[in-house]
Scaffold this motif. Sequence first.
Motif, PDB file in Angstrom:
ATOM      1  N   UNK A 114      26.275  71.396  24.522  1.00  0.00           N
ATOM      2  CA  UNK A 114      25.566  70.702  25.607  1.00  0.00           C
ATOM      3  C   UNK A 114      24.585  69.688  25.039  1.00  0.00           C
ATOM      4  N   UNK A 115      23.836  70.077  24.014  1.00  0.00           N
ATOM      5  CA  UNK A 115      22.885  69.151  23.394  1.00  0.00           C
ATOM      6  C   UNK A 115      23.630  67.974  22.771  1.00  0.00           C
ATOM      7  N   UNK A 116      24.738  68.226  22.128  1.00  0.00           N
ATOM      8  CA  UNK A 116      25.515  67.141  21.511  1.00  0.00           C
ATOM      9  C   UNK A 116      26.075  66.189  22.568  1.00  0.00           C
ATOM     10  N   UNK A 117      26.517  66.723  23.714  1.00  0.00           N
ATOM     11  CA  UNK A 117      27.033  65.871  24.784  1.00  0.00           C
ATOM     12  C   UNK A 117      25.934  64.957  25.328  1.00  0.00           C
ATOM     13  N   UNK A 118      24.756  65.512  25.528  1.00  0.00           N
ATOM     14  CA  UNK A 118      23.637  64.710  26.028  1.00  0.00           C
ATOM     15  C   UNK A 118      23.180  63.713  24.967  1.00  0.00           C
ATOM     16  N   UNK A 119      23.124  64.135  23.716  1.00  0.00           N
ATOM     17  CA  UNK A 119      22.740  63.244  22.621  1.00  0.00           C
ATOM     18  C   UNK A 119      23.682  62.048  22.547  1.00  0.00           C
ATOM     19  N   UNK A 120      24.971  62.306  22.680  1.00  0.00           N
ATOM     20  CA  UNK A 120      25.965  61.229  22.666  1.00  0.00           C
ATOM     21  C   UNK A 120      25.743  60.276  23.831  1.00  0.00           C
ATOM     22  N   UNK A 121      25.466  60.803  25.010  1.00  0.00           N
ATOM     23  CA  UNK A 121      25.214  59.959  26.181  1.00  0.00           C
ATOM     24  C   UNK A 121      24.000  59.064  25.950  1.00  0.00           C
ATOM     25  N   UNK A 122      22.915  59.629  25.442  1.00  0.00           N
ATOM     26  CA  UNK A 122      21.695  58.852  25.228  1.00  0.00           C
ATOM     27  C   UNK A 122      21.877  57.826  24.111  1.00  0.00           C
TER      28      UNK A 122
END
Length: 169
Positions: free
Chosen positions: A11-19
Amino acid sequence: MTAMLNDQYLRVMEVTELLAREADHIDRREWQAWVDMYTPDSEFWMPAWRNEDEITEDPLKEISLIYLPDRGIEDRVFRFTSGDSYASTPLPTTSHCVGSVRVLSDDGETVEASAKAIVATMDPRIGNIVRGVWYDYLLVRIDGELKIKRKKVTFLERVIDGTVDVYNV
């Protein structure tokens, strides 16, 4: 326990990629791709500092540095890319370095996240400016893809030197 940690990490990696993708679209001036990351009813809000320790809390009742409801970033992008915004001509170049990404909650449909960033702005009119910001996001899943429903940008400077717009915060 391991499966739960793996899920949190993903989840953190998905959000990090989005940002990171959002920052890259801004820095590369890929305006339509950036706007498309937002939901049609999205809100972009940059509260003002009420005093040395508190920011404003209600964009409808208190002063804000920027408040753009209903995907108002689309109108803002049109304004500064049309050449009609004297304060944005010529448009400065930017480099957003986003980090400290945290997923605060995730119910499968909505994600609350926060991050911090350093934004370097190279403005030919006033020189180079480096600013610190905090980001708070409300993200929603649409057809399996995260979209930005709300972005709150807390600007760490109390005195603004130069132009502040959606592209350099």
